[in-house]
Design a protein around this motif. Structure first.
Motif, PDB file in Angstrom:
ATOM      1  N   MET A 105       0.587  -1.151   0.242  1.00 15.70           N
ATOM      2  CA  MET A 105       0.063   0.069  -0.086  1.00 15.70           C
ATOM      3  C   MET A 105       0.850   1.260   0.082  1.00 15.70           C
ATOM      4  N   VAL A 106       0.536   2.279  -0.862  1.00 17.47           N
ATOM      5  CA  VAL A 106       1.288   3.324  -1.060  1.00 17.47           C
ATOM      6  C   VAL A 106       0.366   4.679  -0.755  1.00 17.47           C
ATOM      7  N   GLY A 107       1.052   5.575  -0.110  1.00 15.79           N
ATOM      8  CA  GLY A 107       0.175   6.875   0.306  1.00 15.79           C
ATOM      9  C   GLY A 107       0.989   7.867   0.827  1.00 15.79           C
ATOM     10  N   ALA A 141      -4.803   8.020  -3.816  1.00 15.90           N
ATOM     11  CA  ALA A 141      -4.518   9.151  -4.657  1.00 15.90           C
ATOM     12  C   ALA A 141      -5.396  10.212  -4.741  1.00 15.90           C
ATOM     13  N   SER A 142      -5.084  11.285  -5.221  1.00 18.02           N
ATOM     14  CA  SER A 142      -5.945  12.554  -5.389  1.00 18.02           C
ATOM     15  C   SER A 142      -5.782  13.012  -6.678  1.00 18.02           C
ATOM     16  N   SER A 143      -5.397  14.363  -6.586  1.00 17.92           N
ATOM     17  CA  SER A 143      -5.042  15.171  -7.904  1.00 17.92           C
ATOM     18  C   SER A 143      -3.724  15.498  -7.945  1.00 17.92           C
ATOM     19  N   CYS A 162       2.120  -7.143 -11.226  1.00 15.53           N
ATOM     20  CA  CYS A 162       1.314  -6.821  -9.930  1.00 15.53           C
ATOM     21  C   CYS A 162      -0.145  -6.387 -10.299  1.00 15.53           C
ATOM     22  N   ASN A 163      -1.181  -6.988  -9.560  1.00 12.04           N
ATOM     23  CA  ASN A 163      -2.392  -6.144  -9.719  1.00 12.04           C
ATOM     24  C   ASN A 163      -2.412  -5.168  -8.871  1.00 12.04           C
ATOM     25  N   THR A 164      -3.321  -3.841  -9.504  1.00 17.11           N
ATOM     26  CA  THR A 164      -3.080  -2.821  -8.981  1.00 17.11           C
ATOM     27  C   THR A 164      -4.612  -1.967  -8.511  1.00 17.11           C
ATOM     28  N   ILE A 165      -4.438  -1.427  -7.565  1.00 18.67           N
ATOM     29  CA  ILE A 165      -5.656  -0.516  -6.994  1.00 18.67           C
ATOM     30  C   ILE A 165      -5.365   0.702  -7.180  1.00 18.67           C
ATOM     31  N   PHE A 166      -6.340   1.493  -7.764  1.00 17.90           N
ATOM     32  CA  PHE A 166      -6.000   3.155  -7.519  1.00 17.90           C
ATOM     33  C   PHE A 166      -7.288   3.447  -6.792  1.00 17.90           C
ATOM     34  N   HIS A 167      -6.863   4.296  -5.653  1.00 19.48           N
ATOM     35  CA  HIS A 167      -8.010   4.343  -4.453  1.00 19.48           C
ATOM     36  C   HIS A 167      -8.207   5.935  -4.662  1.00 19.48           C
ATOM     37  N   LEU A 168      -9.084   6.255  -5.173  1.00 24.44           N
ATOM     38  CA  LEU A 168      -9.599   7.830  -5.460  1.00 24.44           C
ATOM     39  C   LEU A 168     -10.079   8.688  -4.166  1.00 24.44           C
ATOM     40  N   HIS A 169      -9.080   9.535  -3.813  1.00 21.45           N
ATOM     41  CA  HIS A 169      -9.633  10.454  -2.867  1.00 21.45           C
ATOM     42  C   HIS A 169      -9.671  11.854  -3.393  1.00 21.45           C
ATOM     43  N   GLY A 170     -10.276  12.833  -2.795  1.00 22.46           N
ATOM     44  CA  GLY A 170     -10.066  14.215  -2.942  1.00 22.46           C
ATOM     45  C   GLY A 170     -11.184  14.828  -3.856  1.00 22.46           C
ATOM     46  N   GLY A 171     -12.099  15.697  -3.605  1.00 24.97           N
ATOM     47  CA  GLY A 171     -13.261  16.220  -3.970  1.00 24.97           C
ATOM     48  C   GLY A 171     -12.864  17.037  -5.487  1.00 24.97           C
ATOM     49  N   GLY A 172     -11.489  17.176  -5.531  1.00 25.19           N
ATOM     50  CA  GLY A 172     -11.219  17.976  -6.770  1.00 25.19           C
ATOM     51  C   GLY A 172     -10.925  17.283  -7.902  1.00 25.19           C
TER      52      GLY A 172
END
Length: 365
Positions: free
Chosen positions: A16-18, A86-88, A107-117
């Motif tokens: 997990m990356v963030g 991730a966000s913007s 690897c399988n990948t997950i893009f986890h979208l955060h951020g209202g912009g």
């Protein structure tokens, strides 16, 4: 006497990356909740920070360190899943590059979208080349996680071949504070002190309410342009009505929630704000703007009140309604807590993530 060999550490199933978990943003709060609940141990998650708060040098150092660690783990340990929060803007660019590396490593990948912009970023701010790259990143991800059905619809329209799963942010259910601690007409805001969060509309609403509510206090918990907020409060005659305690850690946040009569978040744009969910979990009536995923969590008049963004008059009316009506306030607060218990508890969300991880990794529950 023979010694048993030391067992080699198990390779992670999930990388997990963030952002750095000691940071003060929403993603750090989301991930910290998941870790405290045991998701990392249960699903063999390794966490790598690719962003840290601080100077430009500190941010660059964190980005390079995160990139190096991601490459090393993907190539050396081959996790089944790489999960990027991730966000913007710079966040998207960093994470999209890391996910490309992960895909090249198999690897399988997950893009986890955060951020209202993100909607504005993808459709208005990005040029043609970047828009294509955004669409490519979403479509090539094994799963795109969004915080709400509304965001899922946007992603599906922007990148039709993407595979989308809705997983809301989660919050732990705290023990409830003594109701006697709540102070009449005390309104709590938690978030960045910036115009996009609606803090100046909250001040304008406060100026309308002050003549009718002699005990009114507006508490702005967070970092940002506190000086601009203080200047505007002075212009509106609210010097004695506001408090600026700065950024609040978990203990200080819980203390402020206990003292507040209600919570207000009048943002112009949002994903699914953690501060709102925390207030609902603490059994507080919430007055929030109908932006992002907020209307999917808050049903107007049922478990909170919704107002249009950038509308100080509507905001003042909703705040007055909650402060003047104890029965309404109690009903909203009770339904808010019940909403978190049913849909946003850490147990529910961790179960959803575990299912996604195990399906991608091809292992049973």
């Amino acid at each position: 006497m023979l010694q048993r060999p030391i067992a080699k550490a198990q390779a992670p199933r999930v990388l997990m990356v963030g952002t750095a978990l000691e940071g003060r943003g929403g993603v750090a709060a989301v991930v910290s909740v998941l870790r405290r609940h045991g998701l990392f141990e249960r699903e063999r998650v390794r966490y790598v920070a690719t962003h840290a708060e601080g100077s430009r040098g500190a941010k660059l150092k964190s980005a390079l360190s995160g990139l190096s660690a991601t490459v090393r783990i993907c190539l050396g340990q081959r996790p089944a899943v790489v999960h990027a929060h991730a966000s913007s803007h710079a966040s998207f660019l960093r994470k999209s590059a890391l996910l490309l590396i992960a895909r090249l490593a198999g690897c399988n990948t997950i893009f986890h979208l955060h951020g209202g912009g993100f909607r504005k970023y993808a459709t208005e701010e990005a040029g043609p080349v970047l828009r294509r790259w955004i669409g490519h990143t979403l479509a090539r991800s094994s799963v795109v996680i969004t915080l709400s059905e509304g965001w899922a619809d946007f992603v599906q329209a922007f990148a039709p071949s993407s595979h989308v799963a809705v997983v809301p942010n989660s919050v732990p259910l705290p023990a409830l504070a003594d109701p006697a601690l709540a102070q009449p007409q005390r309104v709590l805001y938690l978030g960045r002190l910036e115009a996009a969060k609606g803090v100046f509309e909250l001040l304008a609403a406060g100026a309308q309410l002050a003549p009718r509510f002699p005990l009114l206090r507006l508490v702005f918990g967070g970092e940002g342009d506190a000086q601009a907020l203080r200047r505007r409060a002075t212009e509106l005659g609210l010097d004695e009505r506001i408090e600026l305690p700065g950024w609040l850690g978990a203990r200080e946040r819980d203390a402020e929630l206990a003292k507040a009569e209600l919570f207000c978040l009048p943002s112009h744009a949002e994903g699914l704000p953690m501060s709102m969910l925390e207030a609902m979990a603490a059994r507080k009536a919430v007055v929030v703007t109908e932006v992002g995923a907020v209307p999917e969590a808050v049903r107007d008049g049922d478990n909170g009140l919704l107002v249009p963004p950038r509308d100080a008059q509507a905001l003042a009316g909703a705040l007055a309604q909650v402060m003047m009506d104890p029965a309404l306030r109690e009903r909203l607060a009770g339904c808010a807590r019940a909403t978190i218990e049913r849909h946003y508890s850490t147990e529910v969300v961790c179960g959803q993530l575990s299912t996604i991880y195990r399906e991608l990794a091809g292992v049973g529950r």
